[in-house]
Design a protein around this motif. Structure first.
Motif, PDB file in Angstrom:
ATOM      1  N   ASN A 194      15.060  -1.622  -4.923  1.00 41.77           N
ATOM      2  CA  ASN A 194      16.443  -1.936  -4.571  1.00 41.77           C
ATOM      3  C   ASN A 194      17.460  -1.483  -5.619  1.00 41.77           C
ATOM      4  O   ASN A 194      18.528  -0.997  -5.263  1.00 41.77           O
ATOM      5  CB  ASN A 194      16.605  -3.438  -4.314  1.00 41.77           C
ATOM      6  N   PRO A 195      17.167  -1.632  -6.919  1.00 42.64           N
ATOM      7  CA  PRO A 195      18.149  -1.152  -7.901  1.00 42.64           C
ATOM      8  C   PRO A 195      18.444   0.339  -7.749  1.00 42.64           C
ATOM      9  O   PRO A 195      19.607   0.758  -7.802  1.00 42.64           O
ATOM     10  CB  PRO A 195      17.479  -1.476  -9.237  1.00 42.64           C
ATOM     11  N   SER A 196      17.413   1.142  -7.558  1.00 47.11           N
ATOM     12  CA  SER A 196      17.606   2.580  -7.368  1.00 47.11           C
ATOM     13  C   SER A 196      18.344   2.863  -6.070  1.00 47.11           C
ATOM     14  O   SER A 196      19.218   3.749  -6.017  1.00 47.11           O
ATOM     15  CB  SER A 196      16.260   3.307  -7.371  1.00 47.11           C
ATOM     16  N   TYR A 197      18.001   2.106  -5.028  1.00 51.45           N
ATOM     17  CA  TYR A 197      18.681   2.307  -3.750  1.00 51.45           C
ATOM     18  C   TYR A 197      20.166   1.985  -3.867  1.00 51.45           C
ATOM     19  O   TYR A 197      21.012   2.662  -3.256  1.00 51.45           O
ATOM     20  CB  TYR A 197      18.043   1.440  -2.669  1.00 51.45           C
ATOM     21  N   ILE A 239      24.992  -3.191   2.649  1.00 50.40           N
ATOM     22  CA  ILE A 239      24.325  -4.449   3.002  1.00 50.40           C
ATOM     23  C   ILE A 239      22.895  -4.415   2.487  1.00 50.40           C
ATOM     24  O   ILE A 239      22.165  -3.449   2.721  1.00 50.40           O
ATOM     25  CB  ILE A 239      24.316  -4.662   4.526  1.00 50.40           C
ATOM     26  N   GLY A 240      22.480  -5.463   1.794  1.00 48.83           N
ATOM     27  CA  GLY A 240      21.105  -5.599   1.335  1.00 48.83           C
ATOM     28  C   GLY A 240      20.423  -6.739   2.057  1.00 48.83           C
ATOM     29  O   GLY A 240      20.940  -7.865   2.064  1.00 48.83           O
ATOM     30  N   ASP A 241      19.289  -6.485   2.672  1.00 50.10           N
ATOM     31  CA  ASP A 241      18.592  -7.515   3.450  1.00 50.10           C
ATOM     32  C   ASP A 241      17.481  -8.167   2.620  1.00 50.10           C
ATOM     33  O   ASP A 241      16.991  -7.599   1.643  1.00 50.10           O
ATOM     34  CB  ASP A 241      17.999  -6.897   4.713  1.00 50.10           C
ATOM     35  N   ASN A 242      17.108  -9.380   3.037  1.00 50.16           N
ATOM     36  CA  ASN A 242      15.974 -10.117   2.448  1.00 50.16           C
ATOM     37  C   ASN A 242      16.139 -10.351   0.952  1.00 50.16           C
ATOM     38  O   ASN A 242      15.225 -10.104   0.165  1.00 50.16           O
ATOM     39  CB  ASN A 242      14.651  -9.378   2.708  1.00 50.16           C
ATOM     40  N   VAL A 243      17.293 -10.837   0.553  1.00 43.45           N
ATOM     41  CA  VAL A 243      17.571 -10.980  -0.876  1.00 43.45           C
ATOM     42  C   VAL A 243      17.330 -12.389  -1.419  1.00 43.45           C
ATOM     43  O   VAL A 243      17.424 -12.604  -2.622  1.00 43.45           O
ATOM     44  CB  VAL A 243      19.020 -10.547  -1.199  1.00 43.45           C
ATOM     45  N   VAL A 247      10.885 -10.029  -6.288  1.00 43.46           N
ATOM     46  CA  VAL A 247      11.926 -10.879  -6.859  1.00 43.46           C
ATOM     47  C   VAL A 247      12.611 -10.168  -8.021  1.00 43.46           C
ATOM     48  O   VAL A 247      13.843 -10.175  -8.141  1.00 43.46           O
ATOM     49  CB  VAL A 247      11.336 -12.231  -7.318  1.00 43.46           C
ATOM     50  N   ILE A 248      11.833  -9.535  -8.861  1.00 42.37           N
ATOM     51  CA  ILE A 248      12.395  -8.808 -10.004  1.00 42.37           C
ATOM     52  C   ILE A 248      13.349  -7.712  -9.520  1.00 42.37           C
ATOM     53  O   ILE A 248      14.450  -7.532 -10.058  1.00 42.37           O
ATOM     54  CB  ILE A 248      11.268  -8.204 -10.866  1.00 42.37           C
ATOM     55  N   GLY A 249      12.926  -6.988  -8.472  1.00 44.99           N
ATOM     56  CA  GLY A 249      13.767  -5.924  -7.926  1.00 44.99           C
ATOM     57  C   GLY A 249      15.070  -6.446  -7.368  1.00 44.99           C
ATOM     58  O   GLY A 249      16.137  -5.852  -7.578  1.00 44.99           O
ATOM     59  N   VAL A 250      14.996  -7.570  -6.643  1.00 47.11           N
ATOM     60  CA  VAL A 250      16.208  -8.140  -6.051  1.00 47.11           C
ATOM     61  C   VAL A 250      17.137  -8.676  -7.136  1.00 47.11           C
ATOM     62  O   VAL A 250      18.365  -8.512  -7.065  1.00 47.11           O
ATOM     63  CB  VAL A 250      15.850  -9.239  -5.032  1.00 47.11           C
ATOM     64  N   ARG A 251      16.573  -9.312  -8.160  1.00 50.40           N
ATOM     65  CA  ARG A 251      17.414  -9.845  -9.239  1.00 50.40           C
ATOM     66  C   ARG A 251      18.123  -8.706  -9.989  1.00 50.40           C
ATOM     67  O   ARG A 251      19.310  -8.822 -10.330  1.00 50.40           O
ATOM     68  CB  ARG A 251      16.562 -10.686 -10.200  1.00 50.40           C
TER      69      ARG A 251
END
Length: 221
Positions: A145-148, A163-167, A183-187
């Motif tokens: 997610n960070p790269s996206y 929009i980011g889903d499932n966060v 979780v690490i990616g979302v944070r």
């Protein structure tokens, strides 16, 4: 409150506000028959994405994570006849099912499904000059997610909605000591949104037929 109640309310909303749609229903049936994970958005969530794209006046949409094309169809239906939706999918088998579902929806002329890891295909969109996109929906592997997000900003313009889903991750997003890569990616995704002066963002928790989760929404300034 429990899952049965959440699902019942989602069903009520969908029955009241979303007309029966055999194309979308068949997309889910085909996806299930193909063994795809049931990670597609719920019908009322799909309609929500559709309305956001309409409100935004989207003409170009980028979707990161196609799966079986269910959300793709919802988003593509918000586009004008000369619009474009590019959806990125890492799994070739998933992409094949999505393409068939999109064709069945009569949307192949405005939807392009690109196969390959998004981290490899996103730079090509920049090189080809397809950007900027008006709306970007991030719904793929959470560690990336960070790269996206970084690529989404590069492929945006002022006013683009991301929009980011499932966060929410069942609440685990608040656990700073988690060793879960999702979780690490979302944070880190949230850290980047908070740090970037070009983004005006918030996030919403949701409950429904898909359980306890949520989404983020940001506008590029």
């Amino acid at each position: 409150m429990n899952q049965a109640i959440w699902s019942s309310v989602d069903n009520y909303f969908s029955e009241k506000l979303i007309p029966k749609d055999t194309v979308l229903e068949n997309a889910l049936i085909t996806s299930d028959a193909g063994g795809l994970p049931q990670h597609n958005v719920a019908p009322n969530q799909g309609k929500f994405l559709h309305l956001l794209a309409k409100m935004n006046g989207s003409k170009k949409i980028l979707e990161i994570g196609t799966l079986g094309g269910y959300s793709t169809i919802w988003l593509a239906r918000a586009l004008p006849g000369d619009g474009l939706l590019v959806s990125l999918e890492a799994n070739a088998e998933h992409a094949a099912i999505a393409k068939a579902n999109i064709a069945n929806a009569g949307l192949s002329h405005i939807v392009e499904v690109r196969v390959g890891k998004a981290i490899d295909t996103l730079p090509l969109l920049e090189q080809e000059g397809i950007a900027p996109f008006d709306l970007i929906f991030i719904d793929a592997d959470k560690p990336s997610n960070p790269s996206y997000l970084e690529w989404s900003i590069k492929l945006s313009r002022p006013g683009t909605v991301i929009i980011g889903d499932n966060v929410v991750r069942n609440g685990a997003v608040t656990d700073g000591g988690s060793d879960d890569k999702n979780v690490i990616g979302v944070r880190r995704f949230f850290d980047l949104m908070a740090e970037n002066p070009r983004l005006n963002a918030t996030a919403i928790q949701t409950v429904g037929s898909k359980g306890y989760d949520g989404f983020s929404i940001a506008m590029v300034d």
